[in-house]
Design a protein around this motif. Sequence first.
Motif, mmCIF file in Angstrom:
data_model
loop_
_atom_site.group_PDB
_atom_site.id
_atom_site.type_symbol
_atom_site.label_atom_id
_atom_site.label_comp_id
_atom_site.label_asym_id
_atom_site.label_seq_id
_atom_site.Cartn_x
_atom_site.Cartn_y
_atom_site.Cartn_z
ATOM 1 N N ARG A 248 -35.130 74.702 56.461
ATOM 2 C CA ARG A 248 -35.024 73.271 56.135
ATOM 3 C C ARG A 248 -36.211 72.462 56.653
ATOM 4 N NH1 ARG A 248 -28.886 73.004 58.201
ATOM 5 N NH2 ARG A 248 -28.127 74.710 56.885
ATOM 6 N N LYS A 249 -36.730 72.834 57.830
ATOM 7 C CA LYS A 249 -37.838 72.054 58.373
ATOM 8 C C LYS A 249 -39.137 72.272 57.591
ATOM 9 C CE LYS A 249 -38.225 75.638 61.920
ATOM 10 N NZ LYS A 249 -38.100 75.897 63.369
ATOM 11 N N ARG A 250 -39.183 73.303 56.719
ATOM 12 C CA ARG A 250 -40.382 73.551 55.893
ATOM 13 C C ARG A 250 -40.077 73.312 54.419
ATOM 14 N NH1 ARG A 250 -43.530 78.824 57.622
ATOM 15 N NH2 ARG A 250 -45.118 77.578 56.603
ATOM 16 N N LEU A 251 -39.077 72.472 54.175
ATOM 17 C CA LEU A 251 -38.596 72.278 52.815
ATOM 18 C C LEU A 251 -39.668 71.687 51.907
ATOM 19 C CD1 LEU A 251 -35.890 72.826 51.474
ATOM 20 C CD2 LEU A 251 -35.244 70.463 51.901
ATOM 21 N N PHE A 252 -40.525 70.844 52.464
ATOM 22 C CA PHE A 252 -41.536 70.166 51.651
ATOM 23 C C PHE A 252 -42.933 70.718 51.924
ATOM 24 C CE2 PHE A 252 -38.060 67.086 52.251
ATOM 25 C CZ PHE A 252 -37.731 66.861 50.927
ATOM 26 N N ARG B 237 -41.047 79.071 50.064
ATOM 27 C CA ARG B 237 -39.737 79.243 49.448
ATOM 28 C C ARG B 237 -38.776 79.840 50.472
ATOM 29 N NH1 ARG B 237 -38.884 82.081 44.369
ATOM 30 N NH2 ARG B 237 -37.473 80.364 43.966
ATOM 31 N N GLY B 238 -37.497 79.505 50.316
ATOM 32 C CA GLY B 238 -36.489 79.979 51.249
ATOM 33 C C GLY B 238 -36.339 81.492 51.215
ATOM 34 N N GLY C 279 -42.350 77.174 44.560
ATOM 35 C CA GLY C 279 -42.472 76.551 45.864
ATOM 36 C C GLY C 279 -43.157 75.203 45.817
ATOM 37 N N LEU C 280 -43.302 74.615 44.608
ATOM 38 C CA LEU C 280 -43.961 73.315 44.463
ATOM 39 C C LEU C 280 -43.003 72.212 44.039
ATOM 40 C CD1 LEU C 280 -47.272 74.343 42.638
ATOM 41 C CD2 LEU C 280 -46.946 73.852 45.047
ATOM 42 N N GLY C 281 -41.804 72.577 43.554
ATOM 43 C CA GLY C 281 -40.898 71.595 42.955
ATOM 44 C C GLY C 281 -40.581 70.445 43.883
ATOM 45 N N LEU C 282 -40.071 70.742 45.087
ATOM 46 C CA LEU C 282 -39.690 69.675 46.007
ATOM 47 C C LEU C 282 -40.910 68.931 46.554
ATOM 48 C CD1 LEU C 282 -36.708 71.200 48.000
ATOM 49 C CD2 LEU C 282 -36.661 69.458 46.236
ATOM 50 N N VAL C 283 -42.058 69.608 46.644
ATOM 51 C CA VAL C 283 -43.280 68.912 47.071
ATOM 52 C C VAL C 283 -43.641 67.837 46.053
ATOM 53 C CG1 VAL C 283 -45.691 69.207 47.687
ATOM 54 C CG2 VAL C 283 -44.061 71.006 48.225
#
Length: 584
Positions: free
Chosen positions: A505-509, A514-515, A525-529
Amino acid sequence: MPPSTNPQAKGRWTALAVLLLALAATAFGVWREHELARRGAVIRWQDNIAQLQPILTPLISQHFENLRDQAKSTLRRDNYSETSWNDFLTATEWQSRFPGMVEIGWAEFSESNCVVKFLASQQTSPPHAPGFDLNSDAVIRETLQKSADGGYGIGSREISLGDSSNAVRVIIGLLPLPKHDARPGTAAENRANLAGFVFFALDQKKYFAAAQPLFKNLPLDLRLLDTDEAAPPRTTTVRPFSNSGISGEWRLVATMKTAPASADAPQWIVAGGGIALSLLLYFLFTTQTRLRREAEMTNEKLLQRDAEILALNRDLEQKVTQRTAELNVALAEEKELNRLKGNFISMVTHEIRTPLALILGSSEILSRYLDRLAPEKRAEHLHTIDSSVHRMSGLLEDVLLFSKAEAGRMEFNPAVLDLKTFCMTLTDELLSATNRRCPIEFSCDISEPARADEKLLRHVLSNLISNAAKYSPPNSPVKFSVSRDRGDAIFIVQDRGMGIPEDDRKRLFTPFYRGKNVATIQGTGLGLVIVKHCVERHGGRIEVDSAEKLGTTVSVRLPLFSPAHTEFVRRISENLKHEKNPGH
């Protein structure tokens, strides 16, 4: 006079102590130089291996995964008939694309046997002719059982293929084809869903020799070990390693083309200089003792100056220690970023290569058999091409939008928007785009017009809703609600999917990250960014509340009903854009 009260004796003992300390410092310096040389060798090998992996991984793994995907799309089309098998052989061009592949065949699986049905071979009397039961070979049977239980491709140990006069040492690779596409489950579930295997016999030496031009620009020489050859010892210039996959176990030896400079010279320089300095200090202290009575005042000044120098040294050592710690943190972050970028490049390569293979397969089938295909089969291939193009287009759009956001060139153009109609339309589009995998329960209590950038808002909501559907079990409802809190619009997307592990969670952005629990699900791994950039362009904020295996709730608050705030954010975005791109 006792030694304890003799100034000259005290001076000699002091000089001897200084000599011992200097020699200890010299030994530490030699050890330090040795450690630096060792670490330098480790970093050089890490850099060289990082250049090798993007070439080696597709060669021994991804090419064969693509072969499996092509087999599924071709053989299933006509229920594993001879026609579909011939189409598959024609489409794969296996003899030219896979040098060293001696034979390739299709075997139907059952709990009691695995009988070869079709075979293409370069041998005149192939041992695995149609009707041969793969279970009758002990080595193949062991590999076949593992592949059937796990639902993944695997390679056997090396065996001898053919009679003694023309025998070839090969591995047998097994590509399991399921009856229906599904995620791997238990061994019993995987076996029940298994239609059969596309198997191939690969001469690793010949295949590796054909791939040598790919390695010519690398700083390494790569050699394939023989079956019974022992791996050489690991040195600063030679590293043995192995890699296993569908094409079997690869035992390789990497040798640096240019040997690193000798690390012994700095150590000898430190040793020689340290010993010389130690002797010099000893001489100085003995001389100082002899002249102490004649130069007491001068000695006091020298002692005072020594104290000042020691204080400066301590201060410098503290600064050097602090700076070293900062550099180590920065180096660790840089290595992690490089690793994530490497994973991202491999993932993008795979994500583009797969739809390209589907497009190529469907287009070749249409070009060759258009007049013989039924209308529904034509439509099916056209749909495959269309969905593959959309998949690649979406991936490229995400990468482009991310690059614009990172460069500060993401445009923000707010305009009046019927928020409720926009969200209802977007919900219908996403239901179609996700093939109605999960029902979307939409609610909205807003009737007033809002002011937002429709393109950026579409990126935010479509990404969050499609993620909720993608990471949730089929038919699990996704809740999408829109409400108003004074000048803000509040968007909430809630699912009951796999959730996000606490460590992730702390690296979510973090870009490209990716999890750990989504390794088998497609993503960049770019969607939430990108979502975070779009939210910040609106002057809003995003919050994520998630529990692993329980689901995720994402809340986005945007000031869409405050025109003055929206205009202020737009002007700030324009100013930042001009500062980062003064020439535009």
